[in-house]
Design a protein around this motif. Structure first.
Motif, PDB file in Angstrom:
ATOM      1  N   SER A 184       0.653  -1.154  -0.057  1.00  0.00           N
ATOM      2  CA  SER A 184       0.082   0.122  -0.051  1.00  0.00           C
ATOM      3  C   SER A 184       0.827   1.062   0.071  1.00  0.00           C
ATOM      4  O   SER A 184       2.029   1.614  -0.039  1.00  0.00           O
ATOM      5  CB  SER A 184      -1.046  -0.008   1.188  1.00  0.00           C
ATOM      6  OG  SER A 184      -0.107   0.197   2.529  1.00  0.00           O
ATOM      7  N   PHE A 185       0.213   2.351  -0.358  1.00  0.00           N
ATOM      8  CA  PHE A 185       0.892   3.535   0.187  1.00  0.00           C
ATOM      9  C   PHE A 185       1.144   3.887   1.505  1.00  0.00           C
ATOM     10  O   PHE A 185       0.601   3.549   2.351  1.00  0.00           O
ATOM     11  CB  PHE A 185       0.064   4.807  -0.452  1.00  0.00           C
ATOM     12  CG  PHE A 185      -0.033   4.749  -1.994  1.00  0.00           C
ATOM     13  CD1 PHE A 185       1.020   5.340  -2.750  1.00  0.00           C
ATOM     14  CD2 PHE A 185      -1.245   4.751  -2.694  1.00  0.00           C
ATOM     15  CE1 PHE A 185       1.100   5.314  -4.002  1.00  0.00           C
ATOM     16  CE2 PHE A 185      -1.211   4.608  -4.095  1.00  0.00           C
ATOM     17  CZ  PHE A 185      -0.239   5.098  -4.920  1.00  0.00           C
ATOM     18  N   PRO A 186       2.502   4.538   1.759  1.00  0.00           N
ATOM     19  CA  PRO A 186       2.768   4.746   3.473  1.00  0.00           C
ATOM     20  C   PRO A 186       1.980   5.536   4.018  1.00  0.00           C
ATOM     21  O   PRO A 186       1.510   6.713   3.240  1.00  0.00           O
ATOM     22  CB  PRO A 186       4.333   4.744   3.114  1.00  0.00           C
ATOM     23  CG  PRO A 186       4.418   5.550   1.860  1.00  0.00           C
ATOM     24  CD  PRO A 186       3.460   4.899   0.833  1.00  0.00           C
ATOM     25  N   VAL A 187       1.915   5.602   5.306  1.00  0.00           N
ATOM     26  CA  VAL A 187       1.423   6.680   5.965  1.00  0.00           C
ATOM     27  C   VAL A 187       2.399   7.177   7.073  1.00  0.00           C
ATOM     28  O   VAL A 187       3.290   6.372   7.374  1.00  0.00           O
ATOM     29  CB  VAL A 187      -0.019   6.138   6.728  1.00  0.00           C
ATOM     30  CG1 VAL A 187      -1.029   6.098   5.551  1.00  0.00           C
ATOM     31  CG2 VAL A 187       0.339   5.124   7.577  1.00  0.00           C
ATOM     32  N   LEU A 188       2.381   8.356   7.247  1.00  0.00           N
ATOM     33  CA  LEU A 188       3.210   8.825   8.415  1.00  0.00           C
ATOM     34  C   LEU A 188       2.755   8.947   9.623  1.00  0.00           C
ATOM     35  O   LEU A 188       1.675   9.653   9.932  1.00  0.00           O
ATOM     36  CB  LEU A 188       3.609  10.515   7.702  1.00  0.00           C
ATOM     37  CG  LEU A 188       4.575  11.245   8.637  1.00  0.00           C
ATOM     38  CD1 LEU A 188       5.971  10.540   8.961  1.00  0.00           C
ATOM     39  CD2 LEU A 188       4.927  12.385   8.234  1.00  0.00           C
ATOM     40  N   ILE A 189       3.578   8.501  10.656  1.00  0.00           N
ATOM     41  CA  ILE A 189       3.168   8.587  11.953  1.00  0.00           C
ATOM     42  C   ILE A 189       4.465   9.312  12.729  1.00  0.00           C
ATOM     43  O   ILE A 189       5.244   8.692  12.846  1.00  0.00           O
ATOM     44  CB  ILE A 189       2.761   7.188  12.901  1.00  0.00           C
ATOM     45  CG1 ILE A 189       1.453   6.779  11.961  1.00  0.00           C
ATOM     46  CG2 ILE A 189       2.505   7.263  14.152  1.00  0.00           C
ATOM     47  CD1 ILE A 189       0.947   5.228  12.509  1.00  0.00           C
ATOM     48  N   MET A 190       4.305  10.508  13.466  1.00  0.00           N
ATOM     49  CA  MET A 190       4.912  11.131  14.267  1.00  0.00           C
ATOM     50  C   MET A 190       4.528  11.107  15.881  1.00  0.00           C
ATOM     51  O   MET A 190       3.702  11.960  16.209  1.00  0.00           O
ATOM     52  CB  MET A 190       5.383  12.534  13.824  1.00  0.00           C
ATOM     53  CG  MET A 190       5.745  12.254  12.176  1.00  0.00           C
ATOM     54  SD  MET A 190       6.107  13.839  11.565  1.00  0.00           S
ATOM     55  CE  MET A 190       7.526  14.540  12.623  1.00  0.00           C
ATOM     56  N   PRO A 191       5.365  10.459  16.651  1.00  0.00           N
ATOM     57  CA  PRO A 191       4.961  10.479  18.259  1.00  0.00           C
ATOM     58  C   PRO A 191       5.489  11.970  18.640  1.00  0.00           C
ATOM     59  O   PRO A 191       6.263  12.822  18.036  1.00  0.00           O
ATOM     60  CB  PRO A 191       5.875   9.444  18.830  1.00  0.00           C
ATOM     61  CG  PRO A 191       6.894   9.352  17.905  1.00  0.00           C
ATOM     62  CD  PRO A 191       6.372   9.465  16.493  1.00  0.00           C
ATOM     63  N   VAL A 192       4.994  12.519  19.673  1.00  0.00           N
ATOM     64  CA  VAL A 192       5.203  13.803  20.339  1.00  0.00           C
ATOM     65  C   VAL A 192       6.564  13.608  20.789  1.00  0.00           C
ATOM     66  O   VAL A 192       7.153  12.696  21.586  1.00  0.00           O
ATOM     67  CB  VAL A 192       4.360  14.202  21.443  1.00  0.00           C
ATOM     68  CG1 VAL A 192       4.687  15.409  22.027  1.00  0.00           C
ATOM     69  CG2 VAL A 192       2.888  14.102  20.714  1.00  0.00           C
ATOM     70  N   ASP A 193       7.448  14.507  20.613  1.00  0.00           N
ATOM     71  CA  ASP A 193       8.793  14.751  20.874  1.00  0.00           C
ATOM     72  C   ASP A 193       9.080  15.988  21.343  1.00  0.00           C
ATOM     73  O   ASP A 193       9.071  17.029  20.589  1.00  0.00           O
ATOM     74  CB  ASP A 193       9.804  14.062  19.757  1.00  0.00           C
ATOM     75  CG  ASP A 193      11.289  14.377  19.961  1.00  0.00           C
ATOM     76  OD1 ASP A 193      11.571  14.415  21.028  1.00  0.00           O
ATOM     77  OD2 ASP A 193      12.121  14.483  19.194  1.00  0.00           O
TER      78      ASP A 193
END
Length: 688
Positions: free
Chosen positions: A388-397
C-alpha cells in the motif's frame, strides 16, 4: 513502385554482419559450406558505395587452391558470374514482396521513390536505426532484411550459392565490385577461403529460461555465446510438447552490453502447460536444431493493493492501523505484513509478519522513531508482494539533542576556516546550525546557511580587518526542530594579512672584530621571525644577512666586513602567516680601518669534480700567534656566513657540501690571534 507500407517486428542486424563502418572501404565477404553447396554473402561497408554497387554489380571469382589435401602448383581460376550480379528487376520482386516481409523491405529500399517503414512496435528496427539521411536508411534496412532472408539477399545481388563445389577441394572466393576500375571506387574486393569439408552442423541455442506470470511468459536465452553464428532467433511454442509453431517474427539482439535475448509471449489461459524452445538462424538462411524445451503454466496474480484508512497513536502509545482490501481477492492472499521505514522513499522492512488474510486491523507496540512510515504489504499465493501507499506517524517529541562536542578548526591564508565536530548520534537528528562572532564575549550570530547535514563546514572570513580571532559554536536540531544547547565556543586565530610593525635600530658600534648592531624587535604577537639585510653603501641590492626566529635576539656582530668600507643595514619582521613588515629606517656604518696582522698567504681553492669536493689550502705566517681560524662560505649571490671554526694548526679543509655544477662558491678566512684581535682576511671564489 512508389511506396510499400509494411508492418514487421524485427531488430536491426544487417550492420552487425556487414554494414559496420570501418576505417577502410571494402567488400566484407562471408562463406558458409553446406553438405552439397557453399553459400556466399557480402556487402560493402559504406552507404554511398553500396548505392553505386546497385548499378554496377559484383563479379565472383573462384580459385581452386587445394585438392585431396594437396596444394595445387597453380590455382585454377573460374568466374562464377560472367554477368555481374545486380538486383533483380522490379517485376521479379512483386511475388516476393507479397509473401515475405523482408522481401517487401528490400524492394522498398531498392526501388521505392520514398522510403518509409510503418507500423513498427517497441524494440523494432526503427528503434535501433535512428538515421537521418534516406540513403543511410535504405542501406541499413536493406542489409538487415538481407540478413533475415538468404533468398532475398540473392535476389538483391548480395548472395550466391555455389552448387558446383566438390568435396576434397578448397576454394578462395573473390567478390569484386564492378566499375571504372577499383581505384575509382576505392573499394577493396572481399575474400573467403573454405571447402565442403568444412561443413559443420549449427549449434543449438543454450540456457533457455522461462518465467511464467499472469497469462504471460518471459523467455530469455544466451546470445553472446553464438553471436558470430546467429543473426536471429526463432521462438517456437507448443501446448502438447510435440507440435511446435513459430511465435511471431524472428527475434534479434543488438544490445552489445547484454549477454541474453529477452522476449515476452502472451498465454491464452492460466493453469495450462505451455512448452517453448528456440532455434538460431544464420545470415545464410540456415536454422539450428532446437534448444532444450522449457515449460510452465500461467498463474493468476494479485492486481490490487491494500488501502490504509486510519493510522494513529492511542493513549497507551501503541500504533493503530486499519485498512481495506477487496474480499473477492482473499483467495490470492497468504497473509499481510506491516512494513516500516524511517523515510517515505527508504527501504521498508517488515515489523509484523504473517497477519491473517482476513484481518483488516492491527496494533503495533514496537519502538518508534521521530518519523515513521508504515505500509501494509500483501503476500500473494503467486507473484511478488504488493504494498500500500505509506502513511506517516510521528510521536510527540520535546527532547532536544545533546550539544555537539569536539568542535575544532583549521585556518588557511586565504581566510578559509575548516570546522569539524563529532557527529551527534540521535536517530531523529536533522542537522546543525553554525554560529559565529568576531569579538570575545559578544552574542554569536547564526550563519545565513541551510541546516548542515554533516559535521563539517568551510567558512570564509575577512583577513583585512584588525580583529585577531573568530569565535564559533554549534547547535544540533532534531526533526521536530528542537535545538540543543551551544557547543563550547571555539576561538580561532585569523591568519592576518596586516603587516607587522617594523623593528627599529637603537644602537651600533664599529669594532675591531666587525660591526655591532642592536635593535628593538617588532611588538606583534603574530611575529615569527626577524630578517637582517645588508648592502654596500654604493649598492642598492640588499641581501639577507641573518634570520632570527627567537624574539630574545636583539643584536648581531657582522664580522664579514672589510676595514674602512661602509655598509647599510635594514631589518624587517615577518608574521607566521608569511606577511613581511616594511623595513626599518636604513642604518649606515663604516667598518674600523685599523691595521690588522697578516696571518696567512697563498689562500687557494681547487675543484675536484670527480671527487665532488672543493679543497681549500693556505699557508700560515706564524702558527704560534694564531689561536683559531674562522672560515666563511656563501653560494652565488648569497652573503657570507660563518662556516667552520678550525684549530690553529690547520692549513687545509675540504668542502663536501651538496655542490652544484655551474654555481659559484665564495670563501673568506681570517685568524683569531692569541691577543683576541682578528687578522686581515683573505677571499677567494671558484666556479664548480
Amino acid at each position: 513502385m512508389k511506396k510499400l507500407g509494411v508492418c514487421i517486428l524485427m531488430i536491426f542486424t544487417g550492420l552487425q554482419a556487414f554494414g559496420q563502418q570501418q576505417d577502410s572501404l571494402t567488400v566484407v565477404l562471408q562463406a558458409n559450406p553446406g553438405k552439397e553447396s557453399i553459400r556466399l554473402r557480402w556487402a560493402v561497408t559504406r552507404p554511398y558505395q553500396w548505392d553505386k554497387s546497385l548499378k554496377m554489380g559484383y563479379v565472383i571469382e573462384r580459385y581452386t587452391v587445394k585438392r585431396d589435401g594437396v596444394l595445387l602448383p597453380e590455382r585454377e581460376k573460374k568466374v562464377l558470374t560472367p554477368v555481374p550480379l545486380t538486383p533483380a528487376p522490379l517485376d521479379q520482386w512483386e511475388h516476393v514482396a507479397k509473401n515475405n516481409d523482408y522481401g517487401a523491405v528490400l524492394a522498398q529500399a531498392l526501388y521505392g521513390e520514398t522510403f518509409e517503414v510503418t507500423g513498427m512496435e517497441s524494440n523494432s528496427l526503427m528503434d535501433v536505426v535512428n538515421l537521418s539521411e534516406e540513403l543511410e536508411q535504405r542501406y541499413a534496412f536493406a542489409l538487415s532484411a538481407a540478413d533475415m532472408c538468404f533468398e532475398c539477399a540473392c535476389l538483391a545481388g548480395w548472395g550466391y550459392e555455389d552448387r558446383e563445389a566438390v568435396k576434397g577441394e578448397y576454394y578462395l572466393y573473390r567478390v569484386i565490385p564492378v566499375g571504372d576500375g577499383i581505384e575509382a571506387w576505392q573499394v577493396e574486393p572481399g575474400f573467403a577461403y573454405t571447402g565442403l569439408d568444412d561443413y559443420r552442423e549449427l549449434p543449438k541455442p543454450v540456457y533457455l529460461q522461462a518465467a511464467f506470470g499472469d497469462r504471460m511468459v518471459q523467455l530469455q536465452w544466451d546470445s553472446q555465446l553464438f553471436n558470430r553464428i546467429f543473426s536471429a532467433w526463432q521462438v517456437e511454442k507448443s501446448d502438447d510438447n510435440h507440435n511446435f509453431k513459430s511465435v511471431g517474427m524472428p527475434v534479434t539482439s543488438w544490445d552489445a552490453g547484454s549477454t541474453n535475448v529477452v522476449m515476452a509471449d502472451s498465454l491464452d489461459v492460466n493453469g495450462k502447460t505451455y512448452y517453448y524452445r528456440v532455434r538460431g538462424i544464420s545470415i545464410f538462411g540456415n536454422r539450428s536444431e532446437p534448444s532444450d524445451v522449457v515449460s510452465g503454466q500461467g498463474v493468476e496474480s494479485l492486481k490490487i493493493a491494500p488501502v490504509i484508512t486510519r493510522s494513529t497513536i492511542n493513549d497507551e502509545g501503541f500504533v493503530e492501523i486499519e485498512w481495506t482490501f477487496d474480499e473477492t481477492s482473499d483467495h490470492l492472499v497468504q497473509s499481510f505484513d506491516l512494513m516500516h521505514s524511517a523515510t517515505s522513499k527508504g527501504e521498508f522492512r517488515p515489523v509484523l509478519e504473517s497477519i491473517p488474510a482476513k484481518d483488516r486491523f492491527l496494533l503495533y507496540d514496537g519502538a518508534l522513531l521521530p518519523s515513521n512510515y508504515f505500509s501494509i504489504a500483501v503476500n500473494p499465493v503467486h507473484g511478488e508482494k504488493v504494498q500500500s501507499f505509506p502513511v506517516l506517524i510521528m510521536p510527540v517529541d520535546s527532547v532536544p539533542p545533546a550539544a555537539p562536542q569536539q568542535l575544532s578548526a583549521k585556518a588557511d591564508t586565504l581566510g578559509r576556516m575548516y570546522l569539524t565536530w563529532a557527529p551527534n548520534t540521535e536517530p531523529d537528528l536533522q542537522g546543525y546550525k553554525l554560529y559565529r562572532g568576531h569579538v570575545a564575549g559578544e552574542e554569536l550570530i547564526p550563519l545565513p546557511i541551510d541546516v548542515l547535514t554533516s559535521a563539517q563546514y568551510v567558512d570564509t572570513v575577512d583577513l583585512s580587518n584588525l580583529n585577531t580571532h573568530v569565535y564559533y559554536a554549534v547547535k544540533a536540531l532534531d526533526m521536530r526542530y528542537n535545538q540543543s544547547a551551544f557547543s563550547e565556543t571555539l576561538a580561532v586565530e585569523k591568519p592576518l594579512k596586516v603587516k607587522p610593525s617594523p623593528p627599529v635600530f637603537n644602537k651600533y658600534e664599529a669594532k675591531d672584530d666587525g660591526i655591532y648592531i642592536q635593535w628593538i624587535n617588532s611588538p606583534g604577537r603574530e611575529v615569527a621571525e626577524h630578517i637582517l639585510y645588508r648592502s654596500l653603501s654604493d649598492s642598492l641590492i640588499y641581501t639577507p644577512l641573518s634570520v632570527f626566529e627567537s624574539d630574545t635576539v636583539t643584536s648581531y656582530t657582522d664580522s664579514a666586513v672589510e676595514g674602512g668600507r661602509s655598509y647599510t643595514y635594514r631589518i624587517t619582521a615577518k608574521s607566521r602567516w608569511g606577511v613581511e613588515s616594511d623595513p626599518s629606517p636604513d642604518l649606515q656604518v663604516s667598518a674600523v680601518p685599523g691595521t690588522k696582522p697578516v696571518a696567512l698567504k697563498q689562500f687557494r681553492a681547487v675543484a675536484d669534480v670527480a671527487g665532488k669536493i672543493i679543497k681549500l689550502t693556505w699557508k700560515p705566517v706564524n702558527n704560534q700567534e694564531v689561536k683559531s681560524w674562522k672560515l666563511y662560505r656563501s653560494e652565488n649571490d648569497m652573503p657570507l656566513s660563518l662556516w667552520k671554526n678550525l684549530e690553529s694548526g690547520s692549513d687545509a679543509v675540504e668542502d663536501h657540501s651538496s655542490l652544484i655544477a655551474g654555481n659559484t662558491y665564495h670563501y673568506m678566512i681570517y685568524a683569531v690571534m692569541r691577543d683576541g684581535s682578528n687578522s686581515l682576511h683573505e677571499k677567494i671564489s671558484i666556479v664548480y
